[in-house]
Structures are given as structure tokens and as C-alpha cells.
Design a protein around this motif. Sequence first.
Motif, PDB file in Angstrom:
ATOM      1  N   VAL A 154       0.858  -1.179   0.000  1.00  0.00           N
ATOM      2  CA  VAL A 154       0.000   0.000   0.000  1.00  0.00           C
ATOM      3  C   VAL A 154       0.895   1.230   0.000  1.00  0.00           C
ATOM      4  O   VAL A 154       1.844   1.321   0.775  1.00  0.00           O
ATOM      5  CB  VAL A 154      -0.940   0.007   1.233  1.00  0.00           C
ATOM      6  N   ILE A 155       0.599   2.152  -0.890  1.00  0.00           N
ATOM      7  CA  ILE A 155       1.287   3.437  -0.952  1.00  0.00           C
ATOM      8  C   ILE A 155       0.289   4.482  -0.475  1.00  0.00           C
ATOM      9  O   ILE A 155      -0.839   4.537  -0.976  1.00  0.00           O
ATOM     10  CB  ILE A 155       1.741   3.783  -2.389  1.00  0.00           C
ATOM     11  N   ILE A 156       0.701   5.298   0.515  1.00  0.00           N
ATOM     12  CA  ILE A 156      -0.205   6.322   1.031  1.00  0.00           C
ATOM     13  C   ILE A 156       0.464   7.687   1.013  1.00  0.00           C
ATOM     14  O   ILE A 156       1.682   7.795   1.168  1.00  0.00           O
ATOM     15  CB  ILE A 156      -0.702   6.010   2.460  1.00  0.00           C
ATOM     16  N   GLY A 157      -0.353   8.695   0.806  1.00  0.00           N
ATOM     17  CA  GLY A 157       0.064  10.075   0.953  1.00  0.00           C
ATOM     18  C   GLY A 157      -0.641  10.627   2.179  1.00  0.00           C
ATOM     19  O   GLY A 157      -1.855  10.499   2.310  1.00  0.00           O
ATOM     20  N   VAL A 158       0.133  11.193   3.089  1.00  0.00           N
ATOM     21  CA  VAL A 158      -0.413  11.695   4.354  1.00  0.00           C
ATOM     22  C   VAL A 158      -0.363  13.217   4.346  1.00  0.00           C
ATOM     23  O   VAL A 158       0.611  13.813   3.874  1.00  0.00           O
ATOM     24  CB  VAL A 158       0.379  11.119   5.545  1.00  0.00           C
ATOM     25  N   LEU A 159      -1.397  13.832   4.889  1.00  0.00           N
ATOM     26  CA  LEU A 159      -1.495  15.289   4.969  1.00  0.00           C
ATOM     27  C   LEU A 159      -0.238  15.868   5.628  1.00  0.00           C
ATOM     28  O   LEU A 159       0.227  15.351   6.644  1.00  0.00           O
ATOM     29  CB  LEU A 159      -2.738  15.668   5.776  1.00  0.00           C
ATOM     30  N   ASN A 160       0.304  16.903   5.045  1.00  0.00           N
ATOM     31  CA  ASN A 160       1.489  17.609   5.527  1.00  0.00           C
ATOM     32  C   ASN A 160       2.765  16.772   5.507  1.00  0.00           C
ATOM     33  O   ASN A 160       3.715  17.069   6.217  1.00  0.00           O
ATOM     34  CB  ASN A 160       1.267  18.173   6.940  1.00  0.00           C
ATOM     35  N   SER A 161       2.798  15.724   4.712  1.00  0.00           N
ATOM     36  CA  SER A 161       4.013  14.929   4.548  1.00  0.00           C
ATOM     37  C   SER A 161       4.554  15.175   3.143  1.00  0.00           C
ATOM     38  O   SER A 161       3.805  15.090   2.172  1.00  0.00           O
ATOM     39  CB  SER A 161       3.715  13.442   4.737  1.00  0.00           C
ATOM     40  N   PRO A 162       5.852  15.452   3.017  1.00  0.00           N
ATOM     41  CA  PRO A 162       6.406  15.762   1.698  1.00  0.00           C
ATOM     42  C   PRO A 162       6.583  14.545   0.786  1.00  0.00           C
ATOM     43  O   PRO A 162       6.813  14.702  -0.402  1.00  0.00           O
ATOM     44  CB  PRO A 162       7.763  16.382   2.026  1.00  0.00           C
ATOM     45  N   GLN A 163       6.464  13.339   1.328  1.00  0.00           N
ATOM     46  CA  GLN A 163       6.672  12.152   0.502  1.00  0.00           C
ATOM     47  C   GLN A 163       5.670  11.052   0.846  1.00  0.00           C
ATOM     48  O   GLN A 163       5.107  11.032   1.927  1.00  0.00           O
ATOM     49  CB  GLN A 163       8.091  11.640   0.660  1.00  0.00           C
ATOM     50  N   ALA A 164       5.481  10.165  -0.102  1.00  0.00           N
ATOM     51  CA  ALA A 164       4.577   9.027   0.099  1.00  0.00           C
ATOM     52  C   ALA A 164       5.252   7.981   0.985  1.00  0.00           C
ATOM     53  O   ALA A 164       6.477   7.938   1.106  1.00  0.00           O
ATOM     54  CB  ALA A 164       4.216   8.409  -1.243  1.00  0.00           C
ATOM     55  N   MET A 165       4.432   7.132   1.584  1.00  0.00           N
ATOM     56  CA  MET A 165       4.932   6.045   2.419  1.00  0.00           C
ATOM     57  C   MET A 165       4.485   4.713   1.839  1.00  0.00           C
ATOM     58  O   MET A 165       3.376   4.603   1.315  1.00  0.00           O
ATOM     59  CB  MET A 165       4.396   6.172   3.837  1.00  0.00           C
ATOM     60  N   GLN A 166       5.335   3.725   1.955  1.00  0.00           N
ATOM     61  CA  GLN A 166       5.013   2.366   1.509  1.00  0.00           C
ATOM     62  C   GLN A 166       4.792   1.496   2.741  1.00  0.00           C
ATOM     63  O   GLN A 166       5.606   1.493   3.658  1.00  0.00           O
ATOM     64  CB  GLN A 166       6.157   1.794   0.682  1.00  0.00           C
TER      65      GLN A 166
ATOM     66  N   SER B 134      -6.132   4.639   7.950  1.00  0.00           N
ATOM     67  CA  SER B 134      -6.900   5.889   7.948  1.00  0.00           C
ATOM     68  C   SER B 134      -7.491   6.212   9.319  1.00  0.00           C
ATOM     69  O   SER B 134      -7.832   7.361   9.590  1.00  0.00           O
ATOM     70  CB  SER B 134      -8.004   5.842   6.898  1.00  0.00           C
ATOM     71  N   ASP B 135      -7.596   5.214  10.183  1.00  0.00           N
ATOM     72  CA  ASP B 135      -8.045   5.469  11.556  1.00  0.00           C
ATOM     73  C   ASP B 135      -6.966   6.175  12.368  1.00  0.00           C
ATOM     74  O   ASP B 135      -7.262   6.789  13.392  1.00  0.00           O
ATOM     75  CB  ASP B 135      -8.414   4.154  12.252  1.00  0.00           C
ATOM     76  N   LYS B 136      -5.700   6.086  11.916  1.00  0.00           N
ATOM     77  CA  LYS B 136      -4.579   6.632  12.671  1.00  0.00           C
ATOM     78  C   LYS B 136      -3.894   7.816  11.993  1.00  0.00           C
ATOM     79  O   LYS B 136      -3.230   8.602  12.654  1.00  0.00           O
ATOM     80  CB  LYS B 136      -3.539   5.531  12.903  1.00  0.00           C
ATOM     81  N   LEU B 137      -4.017   7.906  10.656  1.00  0.00           N
ATOM     82  CA  LEU B 137      -3.312   8.932   9.895  1.00  0.00           C
ATOM     83  C   LEU B 137      -4.271   9.695   8.986  1.00  0.00           C
ATOM     84  O   LEU B 137      -5.223   9.112   8.470  1.00  0.00           O
ATOM     85  CB  LEU B 137      -2.231   8.286   9.012  1.00  0.00           C
ATOM     86  N   PRO B 138      -4.016  10.989   8.743  1.00  0.00           N
ATOM     87  CA  PRO B 138      -4.849  11.751   7.806  1.00  0.00           C
ATOM     88  C   PRO B 138      -4.438  11.479   6.353  1.00  0.00           C
ATOM     89  O   PRO B 138      -3.690  12.238   5.746  1.00  0.00           O
ATOM     90  CB  PRO B 138      -4.602  13.197   8.208  1.00  0.00           C
ATOM     91  N   ILE B 139      -4.921  10.365   5.802  1.00  0.00           N
ATOM     92  CA  ILE B 139      -4.551   9.948   4.451  1.00  0.00           C
ATOM     93  C   ILE B 139      -5.302  10.786   3.421  1.00  0.00           C
ATOM     94  O   ILE B 139      -6.516  10.930   3.496  1.00  0.00           O
ATOM     95  CB  ILE B 139      -4.847   8.453   4.243  1.00  0.00           C
ATOM     96  N   VAL B 140      -4.562  11.321   2.456  1.00  0.00           N
ATOM     97  CA  VAL B 140      -5.178  12.086   1.379  1.00  0.00           C
ATOM     98  C   VAL B 140      -5.155  11.331   0.054  1.00  0.00           C
ATOM     99  O   VAL B 140      -5.870  11.685  -0.882  1.00  0.00           O
ATOM    100  CB  VAL B 140      -4.521  13.482   1.211  1.00  0.00           C
ATOM    101  N   HIS B 141      -4.317  10.291  -0.023  1.00  0.00           N
ATOM    102  CA  HIS B 141      -4.221   9.490  -1.238  1.00  0.00           C
ATOM    103  C   HIS B 141      -3.722   8.103  -0.863  1.00  0.00           C
ATOM    104  O   HIS B 141      -2.866   7.959   0.001  1.00  0.00           O
ATOM    105  CB  HIS B 141      -3.246  10.139  -2.224  1.00  0.00           C
ATOM    106  N   SER B 142      -4.285   7.081  -1.504  1.00  0.00           N
ATOM    107  CA  SER B 142      -3.815   5.716  -1.233  1.00  0.00           C
ATOM    108  C   SER B 142      -3.932   4.873  -2.490  1.00  0.00           C
ATOM    109  O   SER B 142      -4.751   5.139  -3.370  1.00  0.00           O
ATOM    110  CB  SER B 142      -4.629   5.083  -0.108  1.00  0.00           C
ATOM    111  N   TYR B 143      -3.080   3.851  -2.558  1.00  0.00           N
ATOM    112  CA  TYR B 143      -3.061   2.977  -3.721  1.00  0.00           C
ATOM    113  C   TYR B 143      -2.575   1.605  -3.276  1.00  0.00           C
ATOM    114  O   TYR B 143      -1.593   1.508  -2.537  1.00  0.00           O
ATOM    115  CB  TYR B 143      -2.119   3.556  -4.784  1.00  0.00           C
ATOM    116  N   THR B 144      -3.250   0.556  -3.710  1.00  0.00           N
ATOM    117  CA  THR B 144      -2.831  -0.807  -3.420  1.00  0.00           C
ATOM    118  C   THR B 144      -2.168  -1.408  -4.648  1.00  0.00           C
ATOM    119  O   THR B 144      -2.690  -1.295  -5.752  1.00  0.00           O
ATOM    120  CB  THR B 144      -4.032  -1.686  -3.017  1.00  0.00           C
TER     121      THR B 144
END
Length: 79
Positions: A6-18, A44-54
Motif C-alpha cells: 500500500v502506498i499512502i500520501g499523508v497530509l502535511n508529509s512531503p513524501q509518500a509512504m510504503q 486511515s483510523d490513525k493517519l490523515p490519508i489524502v491518497h492511497s493505492y494498493t
Amino acid sequence: MYKALVIIGVLNSPQAMQVEDEKGPYEDIIQCYYRGAEMIKTLSDKLPIVHSYTICIDLKELLKEGNKKVKPTTKGLGA
């Protein structure tokens, strides 16, 4: 056999996380994508996710001897 990533983009984070799944691999690609959705819901229960991809990686293709390139699959996505 498929492995879920899963690749996620979190609010106020400059880079995506895997995020890698620790429960798999899965025999069926549908199960793999379902697991990815579960992971996104939990995150999403723990982080403000703005974008996600599986992404589901076909481990059989990856492990074939002499295979230099792994092609992404669209099976099970309605494509």
C-alpha cells in the motif's frame, strides 16, 4: 501468489509512504486487493490519508528465473 503493498500520501508529509502486508501472500488477486483495502482502512483510523493505492505483486512472475522485468497486473480491477 500475490503480495500486497500500500502506498499512502499523508497530509502535511512531503513524501509518500510504503506499507507492506505481513499477513500474505494470497493465492487470489482479489484477496490481495481486499487486504490492501483493509490496510488502508486501518491506517486511515490513525493517519490523515489524502491518497492511497494498493499494488499486488505477482510473486510467481517475480521469482521466475531470467525474468528481468515485472509487469503490473490489472486483473480484478475491471480493466
